[in-house]
Design an enzyme around this catalytic site. Structure first.
Site, PDB file in Angstrom:
ATOM      1  N   VAL A   7       0.830  -1.209   0.000  1.00  0.00           N
ATOM      2  CA  VAL A   7       0.000   0.000   0.000  1.00  0.00           C
ATOM      3  C   VAL A   7       0.860   1.252   0.000  1.00  0.00           C
ATOM      4  CG1 VAL A   7      -1.740   1.311   1.280  1.00  0.00           C
ATOM      5  CG2 VAL A   7      -1.953  -1.177   1.076  1.00  0.00           C
ATOM      6  N   CYS A  42     -10.676  -2.246   3.354  1.00  0.00           N
ATOM      7  CA  CYS A  42     -10.741  -2.240   1.891  1.00  0.00           C
ATOM      8  C   CYS A  42     -12.068  -2.785   1.363  1.00  0.00           C
ATOM      9  CB  CYS A  42      -9.576  -3.016   1.305  1.00  0.00           C
ATOM     10  SG  CYS A  42      -9.238  -4.591   2.090  1.00  0.00           S
ATOM     11  N   SER A  61      -3.578  -9.922  -1.683  1.00  0.00           N
ATOM     12  CA  SER A  61      -2.835  -8.690  -1.428  1.00  0.00           C
ATOM     13  C   SER A  61      -3.386  -7.928  -0.234  1.00  0.00           C
ATOM     14  CB  SER A  61      -2.827  -7.791  -2.667  1.00  0.00           C
ATOM     15  OG  SER A  61      -4.143  -7.498  -3.083  1.00  0.00           O
ATOM     16  N   LYS A 108     -15.863  -5.760  11.047  1.00  0.00           N
ATOM     17  CA  LYS A 108     -15.434  -4.452  10.537  1.00  0.00           C
ATOM     18  C   LYS A 108     -16.408  -3.943   9.477  1.00  0.00           C
ATOM     19  CE  LYS A 108     -10.457  -5.355  11.008  1.00  0.00           C
ATOM     20  NZ  LYS A 108      -9.238  -5.669  10.215  1.00  0.00           N
ATOM     21  N   HIS A 116     -10.661  -7.039  -4.795  1.00  0.00           N
ATOM     22  CA  HIS A 116     -11.695  -7.719  -4.016  1.00  0.00           C
ATOM     23  C   HIS A 116     -13.009  -7.692  -4.794  1.00  0.00           C
ATOM     24  CE1 HIS A 116      -8.881  -7.833  -0.872  1.00  0.00           C
ATOM     25  NE2 HIS A 116      -9.400  -6.985  -0.011  1.00  0.00           N
TER      26      HIS A 116
END
Length: 344
Positions: A14, A130, A160, A214, A242
């Site tokens: 990142v 994410c 990732s 989350k 994703h």
């Protein structure tokens, strides 16, 4: 005006993406300072056509730095972000450390940019998970149109999202299988190559994982606390991007045609939705792109006022680095942050 920007965790997936995006979007910088742990001091990273050497986080003085993009994990952020913020440097944090802190804004610019103004309480702004980031980008315009009551989401999350070691493990396991070597498992609880793992993060007492929690908590904070959401998060053998299968129940009727029209006009969203083979977006196609892609929009006949859709986004970009830089751009565009004295 130009701003001095520090990137903590500059050698990670990142962190490198943050440097690339700052350069791509021509963020007005006077200087970019890559920071890392002691083992990475002197390691080189790229910023546009420049090569920069990493400096040590422990010895860096943030007193003349305007913005810190933090991507070094929750433990580092918990220790350093308050100290950096106390120096008058705004921390945009990619970890989960401060997301649920009521004094820290949790921001996706296409969804709740106004929340950025709350940074002055701690000089920290949190980036969401994410998988949450892309979900709320797609949900926000639909929520405005027909008011969401309930969301059921299943994620297909690339390796990732678990860092460089996870990407290396997928590559190594895939190669081992092809040459009939032993498959070694280190990062994941089970083999990831040619497999799926229905666990991301640790298990909680109620049987959900922390990643699933989350998504629930962050969606409520960013979008609407009244939305009911349940998630199942799955790691898949994909390197980047994703994907999410989303079922949404609305308060008011909304047709697939209306939803397509609404999403086509929504910021950060691209609709690719043809009812034919290949008329949708896959993780491979989304990698390296900024948009949140929505496909397969259709009625969900199991509930009243229900829709189902497919959502894909590059988790290193919109799910992390791009969102952080966009938050910084909001600070500048709304004139909420000026460069420190002497760098106008």
């Amino acid at each position: 005006m130009a701003y001095k920007v520090a990137v903590v965790g500059a050698t990670g997936n990142v962190g490198r993406e943050m440097l690339d995006i700052l350069a791509e979007r021509r963020f007005p910088v006077s200087e970019v300072v890559p920071l890392a742990s002691s083992r990475s001091i002197g390691q080189e990273v790229s910023f546009g056509d420049k090569t920069l050497k990493c400096r040590h986080l422990d010895t860096y003085d943030f007193s003349d730095t305007d913005i810190c993009l933090m991507s070094a994990g929750g433990d580092v952020s918990r220790e350093w972000s308050p100290r950096i913020g106390a120096k008058g440097c705004v921390v945009i944090d990619n970890s989960s450390a401060f997301r649920m802190d009521p004094e820290v804004p949790l921001v996706v610019p296409e969804v709740n940019a106004d929340a950025v103004a709350g940074f002055t309480q701690k000089y920290i702004i949190a980036n969401p998970n994410c998988s949450t980031a892309q979900l709320v980008v797609a949900l926000k315009p639909l929520h405005d149109a027909a008011k969401i009551q309930r969301v059921v989401v299943s994620t297909y999350q690339s390796v990732s999202g678990a860092g460089k070691e996870a990407m290396d493990e997928l590559f190594a396991q895939t190669r081992a299988i092809f040459v009939s070597d032993a498959v070694q498992t280190k990062k994941f609880p089970k083999r990831i190559a040619f497999n799926l793992i229905p666990q991301i993060d640790v298990f909680m007492e109620d049987g959900f994982t922390k990643e699933e929690w989350k998504m629930v908590a962050e969606t409520k904070k960013i979008l609407d606390p009244k939305i009911k959401l349940v998630a199942t998060c799955v790691r898949v053998p994909v390197f980047i991007s994703h994907s999410e299968s989303v079922n949404v129940e609305f308060e008011r009727p909304i047709s697939p045609e209306e939803a397509r029209d609404i999403l086509r006009e929504a910021p950060g969203v691209l609709v690719i939705d043809k009812h034919e083979p290949g008329g949708y977006i896959t993780p491979h196609e989304a990698a390296g792109e900024d948009a949140t892609y929505v496909s397969r929009i259709r009625c969900d006949p199991t509930v009243e006022n229900g829709l189902a859709f497919w959502c894909v986004s590059d988790n290193l970009r919109k799910g992390a680095a791009l969102n952080a830089v966009q938050i910084a751009e909001v600070l500048l565009n709304r004139k909420l942050l000026g460069p420190k004295t002497g760098r106008a």
